[in-house]
Design a protein around this motif. Structure first.
Motif, mmCIF file in Angstrom:
data_model
loop_
_atom_site.group_PDB
_atom_site.id
_atom_site.type_symbol
_atom_site.label_atom_id
_atom_site.label_comp_id
_atom_site.label_asym_id
_atom_site.label_seq_id
_atom_site.Cartn_x
_atom_site.Cartn_y
_atom_site.Cartn_z
ATOM 1 N N TYR A 46 13.634 7.928 0.218
ATOM 2 C CA TYR A 46 12.215 8.233 0.088
ATOM 3 C C TYR A 46 11.495 6.897 -0.103
ATOM 4 O O TYR A 46 11.771 6.151 -1.039
ATOM 5 N N ASP A 47 10.584 6.592 0.812
ATOM 6 C CA ASP A 47 9.824 5.341 0.760
ATOM 7 C C ASP A 47 8.399 5.676 0.358
ATOM 8 O O ASP A 47 7.534 5.917 1.218
ATOM 9 N N VAL A 48 8.148 5.698 -0.934
ATOM 10 C CA VAL A 48 6.834 6.078 -1.456
ATOM 11 C C VAL A 48 5.943 4.842 -1.528
ATOM 12 O O VAL A 48 6.359 3.797 -2.029
ATOM 13 N N ARG A 49 4.739 4.960 -1.026
ATOM 14 C CA ARG A 49 3.777 3.870 -1.059
ATOM 15 C C ARG A 49 2.478 4.372 -1.697
ATOM 16 O O ARG A 49 2.070 5.509 -1.470
ATOM 17 N N PHE A 50 1.840 3.509 -2.494
ATOM 18 C CA PHE A 50 0.633 3.962 -3.180
ATOM 19 C C PHE A 50 -0.378 2.830 -3.324
ATOM 20 O O PHE A 50 -0.043 1.650 -3.223
ATOM 21 N N ILE A 51 -1.615 3.223 -3.529
ATOM 22 C CA ILE A 51 -2.722 2.290 -3.730
ATOM 23 C C ILE A 51 -3.287 2.560 -5.113
ATOM 24 O O ILE A 51 -3.514 3.721 -5.482
ATOM 25 N N TYR A 52 -3.517 1.495 -5.875
ATOM 26 C CA TYR A 52 -3.925 1.686 -7.266
ATOM 27 C C TYR A 52 -5.086 0.768 -7.639
ATOM 28 O O TYR A 52 -5.372 -0.227 -6.962
#
Length: 269
Positions: A46-52
């Motif tokens: 699982y390659d989870v990417r996020f913007i914060y």
């Protein structure tokens, strides 16, 4: 993680943990990689990417400004986030990975702020730089595998995906879809679809790194297409410089959202 529902719930729990640990707000989180492209193997990560967005105090710090977070909660999961400022700078530069994050079909979190951002980022898309990006990625992977008698189907599909994304841009001059199946529909020559369908079926059953037979017709297509895409990108005009004002306003608004006691007229900022 036995199924998608349990995986989704676990990922959302980890996102909340990251927020608490680093004092940030995650405004958007998605799946990247083979699961989002639609050709996962049984052992795909699982390659989870996020913007914060960080607390405002963190932006008024003369020390080193961190703009990337990495979190690895399990062997089969990696989570990487970009600060909103970094992400918007990449959008301004028409970074293809940034646009792919925006188009992921698997979304773990989406806020109203993200909806506002998503409504304007395509204005910054530059066909020339994106085709160059996809050409370079495809050429790099193919060169590493070109002389091998076998190849992992992960590599095959990665190469084909970026070529088809570039062909989509060449045809439509807009951000390509993320799903591989959408790219195949109108951008893969009909005579190659049987081979690609077979590879997709096999990849769904084998491990990511398994080496399998090569397809002469696919190798020929790749060898012909890559230099053509490079030549086409070189023929394009650089594109007009875009106004960064809208991105600046979004960034400022997101940073001060939870900053109490800030006294200024935001309309004049």
């Amino acid at each position: 993680m036995e199924n998608n529902n349990s995986a989704f719930e676990e990922i959302r729990v980890h996102l909340a943990e990251i927020e608490r640990k680093h004092d940030i707000r995650i405004i958007y989180a998605i799946e990247s990689g083979s699961r989002a492209w639609g050709f996962a193997s049984p052992d795909s990560d699982y390659d989870v990417r996020f913007i914060y967005v960080k607390h405002p105090d963190a932006y008024f710090n003369l020390g080193k400004a961190e703009d990337t977070l990495e979190y690895y909660p399990a062997p089969e999961m990696d989570m990487v986030g970009w600060d909103l400022g970094k992400y918007l700078k990449l959008i301004y530069k028409s970074n293809s990975v940034a646009f792919e994050w925006a188009n992921s079909p698997i979304v773990y979190r989406k806020t109203d702020e993200w909806v506002q951002i998503a409504g304007l980022i395509e204005d910054y898309f530059n066909p020339k730089s994106s085709i160059y990006h996809y050409y370079g990625e495809g050429a790099h992977i193919f060169k590493a595998n070109e002389n091998n008698s076998t190849i992992s189907y992960k590599s095959y599909l990665y190469i084909l995906r970026v070529i088809l994304a570039a062909r989509y841009i060449k045809r439509h001059s807009k951000v390509p879809p993320m799903l591989f199946s959408d790219l195949v529909k109108d951008n893969l020559p009909p005579e190659l679809k049987t081979s690609v369908t077979e590879i997709l079926a096999l990849k769904a059953r084998i491990k990511e790194k398994d080496q399998e037979k090569r397809y002469t017709e696919l190798d020929a297509f790749i060898r012909e297409e890559l230099p053509e895409l490079k030549a086409y990108a070189e023929s394009l005009a650089p594109g007009e410089s875009k106004d960064i004002t809208a991105l600046n306003k979004i960034f400022f608004s997101a940073v001060i959202k939870d900053f109490r006691g800030l006294s200024m007229n935001l309309e004049e900022r």
